[in-house]
Scaffold this active site. Structure first.
Site, mmCIF file in Angstrom:
data_model
loop_
_atom_site.group_PDB
_atom_site.id
_atom_site.type_symbol
_atom_site.label_atom_id
_atom_site.label_comp_id
_atom_site.label_asym_id
_atom_site.label_seq_id
_atom_site.Cartn_x
_atom_site.Cartn_y
_atom_site.Cartn_z
ATOM 1 N N GLU A 187 0.840 -1.217 0.000
ATOM 2 C CA GLU A 187 0.000 0.000 0.000
ATOM 3 C C GLU A 187 0.868 1.258 0.000
ATOM 4 O OE1 GLU A 187 -4.126 -1.743 2.039
ATOM 5 O OE2 GLU A 187 -3.040 -0.192 3.108
ATOM 6 N N GLY A 271 6.048 -6.708 9.264
ATOM 7 C CA GLY A 271 5.111 -7.347 10.176
ATOM 8 C C GLY A 271 4.937 -6.547 11.461
ATOM 9 N N HIS A 445 -27.226 -3.606 -15.589
ATOM 10 C CA HIS A 445 -26.220 -3.561 -16.654
ATOM 11 C C HIS A 445 -25.694 -2.137 -16.790
ATOM 12 C CE1 HIS A 445 -24.266 -4.239 -20.497
ATOM 13 N NE2 HIS A 445 -24.907 -3.168 -20.964
HETATM 14 C C1 LIG Z 1 -0.512 1.084 8.105
HETATM 15 C C2 LIG Z 1 -1.663 0.199 8.491
HETATM 16 C C3 LIG Z 1 -2.767 0.119 7.670
HETATM 17 C C4 LIG Z 1 -3.843 -0.689 8.032
HETATM 18 N N1 LIG Z 1 -4.915 -0.761 7.200
HETATM 19 C C5 LIG Z 1 -5.961 -1.549 7.524
HETATM 20 C C6 LIG Z 1 -7.111 -1.608 6.692
HETATM 21 O O1 LIG Z 1 -7.194 -0.960 5.654
HETATM 22 N N2 LIG Z 1 -8.140 -2.408 7.076
HETATM 23 C C7 LIG Z 1 -8.085 -3.149 8.232
HETATM 24 O O2 LIG Z 1 -9.054 -3.848 8.538
HETATM 25 N N3 LIG Z 1 -7.001 -3.102 9.041
HETATM 26 C C8 LIG Z 1 -5.955 -2.322 8.715
HETATM 27 N N4 LIG Z 1 -4.871 -2.259 9.551
HETATM 28 C C9 LIG Z 1 -4.882 -3.064 10.783
HETATM 29 C C10 LIG Z 1 -5.753 -2.375 11.876
HETATM 30 O O3 LIG Z 1 -5.326 -1.048 12.042
HETATM 31 C C11 LIG Z 1 -5.626 -3.130 13.184
HETATM 32 O O4 LIG Z 1 -5.934 -4.488 12.969
HETATM 33 C C12 LIG Z 1 -6.602 -2.578 14.236
HETATM 34 O O5 LIG Z 1 -6.403 -1.206 14.450
HETATM 35 C C13 LIG Z 1 -6.413 -3.321 15.541
HETATM 36 O O6 LIG Z 1 -7.283 -2.804 16.492
HETATM 37 P P1 LIG Z 1 -7.131 -3.169 18.031
HETATM 38 O O7 LIG Z 1 -8.375 -2.648 18.660
HETATM 39 O O8 LIG Z 1 -6.832 -4.587 18.205
HETATM 40 O O9 LIG Z 1 -5.857 -2.365 18.513
HETATM 41 P P2 LIG Z 1 -5.387 -0.870 18.285
HETATM 42 O O10 LIG Z 1 -6.290 -0.152 17.357
HETATM 43 O O11 LIG Z 1 -3.960 -0.930 17.933
HETATM 44 O O12 LIG Z 1 -5.570 -0.193 19.704
HETATM 45 C C14 LIG Z 1 -4.766 -0.493 20.803
HETATM 46 C C15 LIG Z 1 -4.715 0.705 21.731
HETATM 47 O O13 LIG Z 1 -4.164 0.317 22.967
HETATM 48 C C16 LIG Z 1 -3.338 1.355 23.467
HETATM 49 N N5 LIG Z 1 -2.418 0.766 24.448
HETATM 50 C C17 LIG Z 1 -1.410 -0.112 24.224
HETATM 51 N N6 LIG Z 1 -0.798 -0.456 25.381
HETATM 52 C C18 LIG Z 1 -1.446 0.221 26.367
HETATM 53 C C19 LIG Z 1 -1.286 0.291 27.781
HETATM 54 N N7 LIG Z 1 -0.359 -0.424 28.430
HETATM 55 N N8 LIG Z 1 -2.110 1.108 28.466
HETATM 56 C C20 LIG Z 1 -3.073 1.837 27.839
HETATM 57 N N9 LIG Z 1 -3.272 1.801 26.515
HETATM 58 C C21 LIG Z 1 -2.473 1.004 25.781
HETATM 59 C C22 LIG Z 1 -2.656 1.882 22.210
HETATM 60 O O14 LIG Z 1 -2.147 3.178 22.391
HETATM 61 C C23 LIG Z 1 -3.803 1.824 21.199
HETATM 62 O O15 LIG Z 1 -4.525 3.033 21.158
HETATM 63 C C24 LIG Z 1 -3.802 -1.436 9.238
HETATM 64 C C25 LIG Z 1 -2.684 -1.338 10.084
HETATM 65 C C26 LIG Z 1 -1.627 -0.524 9.718
HETATM 66 C C27 LIG Z 1 -0.459 -0.426 10.646
HETATM 67 N N1 LIG Z 2 -5.738 -3.251 3.821
HETATM 68 C C1 LIG Z 2 -5.586 -3.908 4.970
HETATM 69 O O1 LIG Z 2 -6.490 -4.562 5.471
HETATM 70 C C2 LIG Z 2 -4.280 -3.788 5.707
HETATM 71 C C3 LIG Z 2 -3.326 -2.869 5.309
HETATM 72 C C4 LIG Z 2 -2.130 -2.799 6.009
HETATM 73 C C5 LIG Z 2 -1.931 -3.610 7.107
HETATM 74 N N2 LIG Z 2 -2.887 -4.483 7.493
HETATM 75 C C6 LIG Z 2 -2.657 -5.393 8.661
HETATM 76 O O2 LIG Z 2 -1.384 -5.142 9.231
HETATM 77 C C7 LIG Z 2 -0.658 -6.363 9.310
HETATM 78 C C8 LIG Z 2 0.819 -6.101 9.175
HETATM 79 O O3 LIG Z 2 1.149 -5.745 7.832
HETATM 80 P P1 LIG Z 2 2.614 -5.970 7.278
HETATM 81 O O4 LIG Z 2 2.578 -5.719 5.822
HETATM 82 O O5 LIG Z 2 3.617 -5.242 8.107
HETATM 83 O O6 LIG Z 2 2.885 -7.474 7.637
HETATM 84 P P2 LIG Z 2 2.730 -8.813 6.784
HETATM 85 O O7 LIG Z 2 3.027 -9.895 7.750
HETATM 86 O O8 LIG Z 2 1.478 -8.850 6.029
HETATM 87 O O9 LIG Z 2 3.914 -8.701 5.706
HETATM 88 C C9 LIG Z 2 5.246 -8.547 6.086
HETATM 89 C C10 LIG Z 2 6.113 -9.041 4.942
HETATM 90 O O10 LIG Z 2 7.455 -8.691 5.243
HETATM 91 C C11 LIG Z 2 8.291 -9.785 4.875
HETATM 92 N N3 LIG Z 2 9.502 -9.676 5.703
HETATM 93 C C12 LIG Z 2 9.628 -9.853 7.034
HETATM 94 N N4 LIG Z 2 10.903 -9.638 7.435
HETATM 95 C C13 LIG Z 2 11.593 -9.295 6.328
HETATM 96 C C14 LIG Z 2 12.958 -8.972 6.076
HETATM 97 N N5 LIG Z 2 13.846 -8.917 7.063
HETATM 98 N N6 LIG Z 2 13.328 -8.704 4.804
HETATM 99 C C15 LIG Z 2 12.420 -8.740 3.772
HETATM 100 N N7 LIG Z 2 11.120 -9.069 3.959
HETATM 101 C C16 LIG Z 2 10.713 -9.326 5.216
HETATM 102 C C17 LIG Z 2 7.441 -11.020 5.170
HETATM 103 O O11 LIG Z 2 7.896 -12.127 4.432
HETATM 104 C C18 LIG Z 2 6.050 -10.547 4.757
HETATM 105 O O12 LIG Z 2 5.750 -10.841 3.419
HETATM 106 C C19 LIG Z 2 -1.222 -7.215 8.175
HETATM 107 O O13 LIG Z 2 -1.044 -8.584 8.409
HETATM 108 C C20 LIG Z 2 -2.671 -6.831 8.171
HETATM 109 O O14 LIG Z 2 -3.368 -7.648 9.068
HETATM 110 C C21 LIG Z 2 -4.052 -4.589 6.811
#
Ligand SMILES: Cc1cc2nc3c(=O)[nH]c(=O)nc-3n(C[C@H](O)[C@H](O)[C@H](O)COP(=O)(O)OP(=O)(O)OC[C@H]3O[C@@H](n4cnc5c(N)ncnc54)[C@H](O)[C@@H]3O)c2cc1C
Ligand SMILES: NC(=O)c1ccc[n+]([C@@H]2O[C@H](COP(=O)([O-])OP(=O)(O)OC[C@H]3O[C@@H](n4cnc5c(N)ncnc54)[C@H](O)[C@@H]3O)[C@@H](O)[C@H]2O)c1
Length: 461
Positions: A187, A271, A445
């Site tokens: 992305e 990851g 369509h």
């Molecule tokens: C770049 C990126 C793009 C993504 N795009 C998508 C997408 O398009 N679609 C999708 O479905 N998913 C996407 N994801 C994944 C999605 O964001 C996560 O799966 C989701 O936000 C997880 O929600 P959660 O409620 O488990 O935790 P989080 O949303 O991570 O919430 C955890 C909260 O706990 C708080 N916290 C942590 N430790 C403590 C503590 N000790 N005390 C108090 N508070 C604490 C943190 O500050 C945080 O606010 C994306 C992730 C990333 C990184």
């Molecule tokens: N559109 C969406 O829903 C969306 C978008 C972004 C993230 N996410 C969530 O966030 C999670 C994390 O995303 P992500 O892309 O970081 O993890 P990921 O696990 O999907 O991909 C990480 C990739 O990095 C590679 N990798 C790991 N170590 C490496 C190294 N040292 N050198 C080269 N390649 C290496 C792995 O083989 C893997 O293909 C996803 O699994 C997904 O659940 C979701």
């Protein structure tokens, strides 16, 4: 020591709706957040990235398409405005969430980091440096995940970006090298390429997106290569070093040969790991797996009675809708005496590249591994009328169906609105509509949906 009926740690995608519903049911509830309400999704994940993807797509479209008869005189990107718009959307979503929390009686929002001191006791280091002690009958852990940083020689010496810090860039990188070809790598890779960066993606696996079917990976790799992105698989970074002024040199072993790259920025997208370092789980009997994810059973119960874990921190598919559904399961079980489980849920998701990749249920690889008796229906987008008309012919529609029952087991749809088409198939799965019914169903369509007729006609004898 303040006492509550429930304490929810983490105001993420599961924690906020859970805390609101428990409090609305009359439970005295505290919601503790160490950083920003809304968690990863709103602040560092889905919301900002999808806002940026929209700007990147606009930049791409604005360049015109000769074959569609539209040529333009170049694109001017205002990156400051791109980021400002993203920030405004994030802040709109976050403040709406905070407002929603503040309106619920019995719910106290505490800003601070929570640490267990015993199974049902917490110490919260609040933003003003003070400590609050809390105890609760039930504790819900929703602390999410954070970027995993691999141990690579020299990584400590360079300035690298993560999916969080890249959202604060002030300028478009000249050459962005991305470690990891998963959802985050792809992305951001396409987005920054469309903003004007040179982009190189190094993936250590045999191919991109190892969980997807090979044909899906091939299509995505082709799309990226056609946009000028350098993609390397079987690429293992062995060393980073600073090079000249503001450059980073990256040495990688690519298919067993050493290759060197010099770039301006490195994004680590390899990851995510559970966010548990501040939780003090060692003071409890909560059990984690080898990678540190909190172990739960089918009802999201940890090894400690009345301590639950939801969302990314429990491992498994890391998506917002899964975290959200975890709270639904708990609410139904705790407030409505249901016996819901998290196993057996159908998993949909969408990668927001262009074309999108929508996925639900089983793909071919998984159907094969599960020993299912299945058929594969597949048509390329270049045979889909709507795709031809709009000029969006990259990708395909592919569904896996059960040979005997004719029910849909899963789908991969790569296309302009691949995620939306996948969701139509998900509805058919939920409603147990067979592929034979869809084959002659009347769709307007010429929508993409209409080609679901053609998709399943491929299964005609
Ligand atoms: C770049 C990126 C793009 C993504 N795009 C998508 C997408 O398009 N679609 C999708 O479905 N998913 C996407 N994801 C994944 C999605 O964001 C996560 O799966 C989701 O936000 C997880 O929600 P959660 O409620 O488990 O935790 P989080 O949303 O991570 O919430 C955890 C909260 O706990 C708080 N916290 C942590 N430790 C403590 C503590 N000790 N005390 C108090 N508070 C604490 C943190 O500050 C945080 O606010 C994306 C992730 C990333 C990184
Ligand atoms: N559109 C969406 O829903 C969306 C978008 C972004 C993230 N996410 C969530 O966030 C999670 C994390 O995303 P992500 O892309 O970081 O993890 P990921 O696990 O999907 O991909 C990480 C990739 O990095 C590679 N990798 C790991 N170590 C490496 C190294 N040292 N050198 C080269 N390649 C290496 C792995 O083989 C893997 O293909 C996803 O699994 C997904 O659940 C979701």
């Amino acid at each position: 020591m303040k006492s509550f009926d429930a304490v929810v740690i983490g105001a993420g995608q599961a924690g906020v709706p859970l805390a609101k519903k428990l409090a609305a049911a009359g439970w005295k509830t505290a919601l503790i957040e160490k950083r920003l309400v809304g968690g990863t999704c709103i602040n560092d994940g889905c919301t900002p990235t999808k806002a940026l993807v929209a700007s990147a797509r606009m930049a791409h479209l604005a360049a015109g398409r000769k074959e569609l008869g539209v040529e333009t005189g170049g694109v001017k990107l205002n990156f400051t405005q791109v980021m400002r718009r993203k920030d405004a959307i994030v802040s709109q979503f976050r403040s709406a969430t905070v407002k929603g929390i503040e309106q619920v009686p019995n719910l106290k929002l505490i800003y601070g980091a929570a640490t267990f001191t015993a199974n049902h006791e917490l110490r919260v280091r609040t933003d003003n440096g003070l400590f609050e002690k809390l105890t609760a009958e039930r504790i819900f852990i929703n602390t999410g995940a954070e970027p995993f940083i691999p141990e690579i020689k020299g990584i400590g010496e360079i300035r690298f970006l993560t999916s969080t810090s890249i959202l604060e860039l002030k300028e478009v990188p000249e050459h962005l090298l991305i470690v990891g070809g998963g959802y985050i790598g792809l992305e951001f890779g396409q987005m920054f390429s469309r903003f004007g960066s040179r982009v190189t993606i190094l993936e250590q696996g045999e191919r991109l997106l190892p969980r997807e079917d090979e044909d899906a990976c091939e299509v995505m790799a082709k799309v990226f290569q056609e946009e000028g992105i350098i993609l390397k698989v079987k690429a293992k970074v062995v060393r980073f070093e600073n090079y000249g002024t503001n450059r980073i040199r990256v040495s990688a072993s690519v298919e067993d040969k050493t290759e060197n790259y010099t770039c301006s920025h490195v994004l680590i997208a390899s990851g995510r790991k559970p966010q548990t370092s501040e939780l003090g789980l060692a003071n409890t009997d909560v059990v984690c797996d080898q990678r540190g994810f909190i172990q739960v059973n089918d009802r999201l119960e940890t090894s400690v009675k009345e301590v639950y874990a939801l969302g990314d921190v429990k491992g498994g598919p890391a998506f917002t809708h899964i975290s959200y559904n975890d709270h639904v399961v708990l609410v139904n079980n705790l407030l409505h005496h249901a016996k819901e489980k998290i196993s057996g849920r159908v998993l949909p998701y969408c990668m927001f590249t262009d074309p999108q990749m929508g996925r639900v249920g089983l793909n071919e690889m998984e159907a094969k591994a599960a020993g299912r008796d299945y058929l594969v229906a597949k048509i390329p987008m270049r045979q889909v009328a709507r795709a031809i008309e709009t000029g969006e012919t990259k990708g395909f529609m592919k569904a896996i169906v059960d040979k005997k029952s004719k029910l849909i087991l899963g789908a991969t749809v790569i296309g302009e609105i691949g995620g939306e088409i996948m969701s139509l198939l998900q509805m058919a799965m939920a409603g147990k509509i067979t592929y034979e019914e869809i084959r002659y169903m009347i769709f307007a369509h010429p929508l993409y949906a209409e080609s679901l007729n053609n998709l399943f006609m491929t299964l005609d004898d």
